[in-house]
Design a protein around this motif. Sequence first.
Motif, PDB file in Angstrom:
ATOM      1  N   ASN A 161       9.063  -7.608   4.143  1.00 47.23           N
ATOM      2  CA  ASN A 161       8.493  -7.160   3.941  1.00 47.23           C
ATOM      3  C   ASN A 161       8.078  -6.009   2.353  1.00 47.23           C
ATOM      4  OD1 ASN A 161       7.315  -7.320   6.773  1.00 47.23           O
ATOM      5  ND2 ASN A 161       9.540  -6.076   7.205  1.00 47.23           N
ATOM      6  N   ALA A 162       9.338  -5.680   1.840  1.00 53.86           N
ATOM      7  CA  ALA A 162       8.734  -4.933   0.850  1.00 53.86           C
ATOM      8  C   ALA A 162       8.559  -5.114  -0.596  1.00 53.86           C
ATOM      9  CB  ALA A 162      10.344  -4.931   0.513  1.00 53.86           C
ATOM     10  N   MET A 163       8.294  -6.618  -1.003  1.00 50.92           N
ATOM     11  CA  MET A 163       7.148  -7.656  -2.172  1.00 50.92           C
ATOM     12  C   MET A 163       5.599  -7.362  -1.033  1.00 50.92           C
ATOM     13  SD  MET A 163       9.629 -10.937  -3.075  1.00 50.92           S
ATOM     14  CE  MET A 163      10.420 -10.715  -1.209  1.00 50.92           C
ATOM     15  N   VAL A 164       5.980  -7.677  -0.080  1.00 55.60           N
ATOM     16  CA  VAL A 164       4.561  -7.714   0.629  1.00 55.60           C
ATOM     17  C   VAL A 164       3.899  -6.310   0.315  1.00 55.60           C
ATOM     18  CG1 VAL A 164       2.560  -7.789   2.597  1.00 55.60           C
ATOM     19  CG2 VAL A 164       4.395  -9.492   1.639  1.00 55.60           C
ATOM     20  N   LYS A 165       4.571  -4.783   0.786  1.00 56.46           N
ATOM     21  CA  LYS A 165       4.023  -3.440   0.802  1.00 56.46           C
ATOM     22  C   LYS A 165       3.874  -2.971  -0.653  1.00 56.46           C
ATOM     23  CE  LYS A 165       6.212   1.124   1.974  1.00 56.46           C
ATOM     24  NZ  LYS A 165       6.907   1.332   2.510  1.00 56.46           N
ATOM     25  N   ALA A 166       5.053  -3.556  -1.567  1.00 60.38           N
ATOM     26  CA  ALA A 166       4.660  -3.145  -2.737  1.00 60.38           C
ATOM     27  C   ALA A 166       3.462  -3.578  -3.403  1.00 60.38           C
ATOM     28  CB  ALA A 166       6.172  -3.915  -3.758  1.00 60.38           C
ATOM     29  N   ARG A 167       2.868  -4.511  -3.099  1.00 61.64           N
ATOM     30  CA  ARG A 167       2.049  -5.329  -3.154  1.00 61.64           C
ATOM     31  C   ARG A 167       0.379  -4.500  -3.034  1.00 61.64           C
ATOM     32  NH1 ARG A 167       0.026 -10.413  -5.492  1.00 61.64           N
ATOM     33  NH2 ARG A 167       1.751 -10.290  -6.358  1.00 61.64           N
ATOM     34  N   ALA A 168       0.419  -4.300  -1.715  1.00 64.15           N
ATOM     35  CA  ALA A 168      -0.444  -3.212  -0.776  1.00 64.15           C
ATOM     36  C   ALA A 168      -0.656  -2.028  -1.682  1.00 64.15           C
ATOM     37  CB  ALA A 168      -0.466  -3.598   0.455  1.00 64.15           C
ATOM     38  N   MET A 169       0.516  -1.766  -1.778  1.00 58.08           N
ATOM     39  CA  MET A 169       0.029  -0.328  -2.554  1.00 58.08           C
ATOM     40  C   MET A 169      -0.254   0.126  -4.189  1.00 58.08           C
ATOM     41  SD  MET A 169       1.411   1.487  -0.434  1.00 58.08           S
ATOM     42  CE  MET A 169       1.303   3.216  -1.723  1.00 58.08           C
ATOM     43  N   THR A 170      -0.360  -2.011  -4.582  1.00 57.00           N
ATOM     44  CA  THR A 170      -0.849  -1.802  -5.799  1.00 57.00           C
ATOM     45  C   THR A 170      -2.430  -1.620  -5.775  1.00 57.00           C
ATOM     46  OG1 THR A 170      -0.716  -4.085  -5.913  1.00 57.00           O
ATOM     47  CG2 THR A 170       1.255  -2.821  -6.321  1.00 57.00           C
ATOM     48  N   GLY A 171      -3.186  -2.052  -5.571  1.00 60.06           N
ATOM     49  CA  GLY A 171      -4.287  -2.275  -5.536  1.00 60.06           C
ATOM     50  C   GLY A 171      -5.644  -2.506  -3.596  1.00 60.06           C
ATOM     51  N   LYS A 172      -6.443  -2.738  -3.712  1.00 57.97           N
ATOM     52  CA  LYS A 172      -7.799  -2.123  -3.045  1.00 57.97           C
ATOM     53  C   LYS A 172      -7.869  -3.679  -1.493  1.00 57.97           C
ATOM     54  CE  LYS A 172     -10.215   1.083  -5.875  1.00 57.97           C
ATOM     55  NZ  LYS A 172     -11.596   1.700  -6.056  1.00 57.97           N
ATOM     56  N   SER A 173      -6.647  -4.635  -1.898  1.00 55.20           N
ATOM     57  CA  SER A 173      -7.151  -5.750  -1.397  1.00 55.20           C
ATOM     58  C   SER A 173      -6.708  -5.897   0.143  1.00 55.20           C
ATOM     59  CB  SER A 173      -6.206  -6.932  -1.994  1.00 55.20           C
ATOM     60  OG  SER A 173      -6.422  -8.103  -1.154  1.00 55.20           O
ATOM     61  N   PHE A 174      -5.286  -4.808   0.387  1.00 51.61           N
ATOM     62  CA  PHE A 174      -4.622  -4.890   2.234  1.00 51.61           C
ATOM     63  C   PHE A 174      -4.353  -3.533   2.272  1.00 51.61           C
ATOM     64  CE2 PHE A 174      -2.150  -7.022  -0.472  1.00 51.61           C
ATOM     65  CZ  PHE A 174      -1.091  -7.189   0.513  1.00 51.61           C
ATOM     66  N   ASP A 175      -3.988  -3.374   3.305  1.00 46.54           N
ATOM     67  CA  ASP A 175      -3.558  -2.303   4.274  1.00 46.54           C
ATOM     68  C   ASP A 175      -2.155  -3.061   4.577  1.00 46.54           C
ATOM     69  OD1 ASP A 175      -4.398  -0.544   3.582  1.00 46.54           O
ATOM     70  OD2 ASP A 175      -6.045  -1.251   5.152  1.00 46.54           O
ATOM     71  N   PHE A 176      -0.785  -2.168   4.317  1.00 42.48           N
ATOM     72  CA  PHE A 176       0.637  -2.646   5.621  1.00 42.48           C
ATOM     73  C   PHE A 176       0.284  -1.901   6.652  1.00 42.48           C
ATOM     74  CE2 PHE A 176       4.581  -4.800   5.077  1.00 42.48           C
ATOM     75  CZ  PHE A 176       5.373  -3.519   5.441  1.00 42.48           C
ATOM     76  N   LEU A 177       0.758  -2.329   7.255  1.00 43.70           N
ATOM     77  CA  LEU A 177       1.669  -1.301   8.559  1.00 43.70           C
ATOM     78  C   LEU A 177       2.977  -1.611   8.891  1.00 43.70           C
ATOM     79  CD1 LEU A 177      -1.751  -1.940  10.942  1.00 43.70           C
ATOM     80  CD2 LEU A 177      -1.135  -0.172   9.318  1.00 43.70           C
ATOM     81  N   ASP A 178       3.963  -1.037   8.352  1.00 41.84           N
ATOM     82  CA  ASP A 178       5.233  -1.005   9.597  1.00 41.84           C
ATOM     83  C   ASP A 178       5.307  -1.190  10.696  1.00 41.84           C
ATOM     84  OD1 ASP A 178       7.727  -1.075   9.732  1.00 41.84           O
ATOM     85  OD2 ASP A 178       8.431   0.128   8.126  1.00 41.84           O
ATOM     86  N   VAL A 179       5.481  -2.008  11.801  1.00 43.74           N
ATOM     87  CA  VAL A 179       5.346  -1.899  12.925  1.00 43.74           C
ATOM     88  C   VAL A 179       6.681  -2.042  13.518  1.00 43.74           C
ATOM     89  CG1 VAL A 179       3.000  -2.699  13.265  1.00 43.74           C
ATOM     90  CG2 VAL A 179       4.929  -4.267  13.123  1.00 43.74           C
ATOM     91  N   SER A 180       7.899  -2.570  12.721  1.00 43.03           N
ATOM     92  CA  SER A 180       8.820  -2.475  13.363  1.00 43.03           C
ATOM     93  C   SER A 180       9.951  -1.433  13.145  1.00 43.03           C
ATOM     94  CB  SER A 180       9.987  -3.276  11.346  1.00 43.03           C
ATOM     95  OG  SER A 180      11.274  -3.334  12.090  1.00 43.03           O
ATOM     96  N   LYS A 181       9.258  -0.281  12.516  1.00 47.71           N
ATOM     97  CA  LYS A 181      10.160   1.058  12.870  1.00 47.71           C
ATOM     98  C   LYS A 181       9.878   1.581  14.152  1.00 47.71           C
ATOM     99  CE  LYS A 181      10.365   2.453   7.994  1.00 47.71           C
ATOM    100  NZ  LYS A 181       9.960   4.040   6.773  1.00 47.71           N
ATOM    101  N   SER A 182       8.531   1.356  14.387  1.00 46.71           N
ATOM    102  CA  SER A 182       8.365   1.497  15.954  1.00 46.71           C
ATOM    103  C   SER A 182       9.285   1.124  17.174  1.00 46.71           C
ATOM    104  CB  SER A 182       7.335   1.264  16.364  1.00 46.71           C
ATOM    105  OG  SER A 182       6.707   0.221  17.068  1.00 46.71           O
ATOM    106  N   LEU A 183      10.205   0.475  16.814  1.00 45.95           N
ATOM    107  CA  LEU A 183      10.741  -0.816  18.168  1.00 45.95           C
ATOM    108  C   LEU A 183      12.125   0.001  17.408  1.00 45.95           C
ATOM    109  CD1 LEU A 183       9.154  -3.565  17.461  1.00 45.95           C
ATOM    110  CD2 LEU A 183       8.500  -2.264  19.355  1.00 45.95           C
ATOM    111  N   LEU A 184      12.856   0.969  16.464  1.00 47.67           N
ATOM    112  CA  LEU A 184      13.969   1.080  16.445  1.00 47.67           C
ATOM    113  C   LEU A 184      14.642   1.974  17.371  1.00 47.67           C
ATOM    114  CD1 LEU A 184      14.443   0.455  12.795  1.00 47.67           C
ATOM    115  CD2 LEU A 184      14.749  -1.112  13.671  1.00 47.67           C
TER     116      LEU A 184
END
Length: 232
Positions: A161-184
Motif C-alpha cells: 500500500n505504501a509503495m503504491v500510495k507513494a507512486r500515486a502522489m508523484t504524478g497524474k496517472s492514478f489515485d489511491f483510496l485508503d479503504v482499509s482505515k475505514s474497517l479498523l
Amino acid sequence: MRYFLTAMMLAIPAAAIGGVPAADGFARFAPEIEAFSRQQAAGRAADDDALFVGSSSIRLWNVARSFPDIDAVNRGFGGATTPDVLHYYPQVIAGCQPESVIVYVGENDIAAGRSPDLVAADVLTLLGKIRTDFPHARIAYLSMKHSPLREDLWARMAAVNAMVKARAMTGKSFDFLDVSKSLLTNDGLPDKQFYTVDGLHMNALGYARWTAIVDAYLDAAHSPVTGKLASS
C-alpha cells in the motif's frame, strides 16, 4: 451525474511476473471468465457506466445495489491474484470504455507468499497499462484491507500500500483510496463487525464503508485526473 468506474488488471506476459501460478492453475477460473465472455458477446458491458474487476472483495460487492445511480458490471473473480487477472485481461475488459477505473487486487498475492516488492511492481504495471489503454479515464487503486484472518500478513500488505500510495502522489496517472482505515477499531486493529465469520470477506457493514469512500471519489470525478491522493 453519470459515473463510470472500473476495477481492472493489465496484461503483461506471464513469464515476466514472478511467482505466477502454473498454466493449469488458471483453469479454475474458466467458468467465471466464460460468463464474462458471454456477457460481452451479448453486448451487456459496452455501454455500462461501471465495471468492477478484481478478486473476491470485488466479486462479493453488490455494485448494482451500492451504486443505484449507475449501470454497474461486476467482473471480480474469487481467489484471483494479480497474475490471474493479467492472464485473463482481454476477456475481463473486452468491450469496455470506462471513464473511471477502480482496482482492488494484490491481497491474494501476498497470501500466496509473494514479496511486497513483486506485488507492488505488478500493481504499478497494471495501473500503467490501464492508463495507456484508457488515457482519459480516472484510475483509483483501493488499498489492501487489514482483515482479522490475515493479521499476520498485514505488515507486508501495508508495505505494498505504501509503495503504491507513494507512486500515486508523484504524478497524474492514478489515485489511491485508503479503504482499509475505514474497517479498523480506534486502536487500529481490524474491526470484526465489518467482516463475515471467515474473518476475511466483508459483510454488508464493511461494504457500506467502501461504498461511501468510492461514491465520494466519484462525486469528485468532474475534475481532470489529478494523481493526488483521494482518500488518506
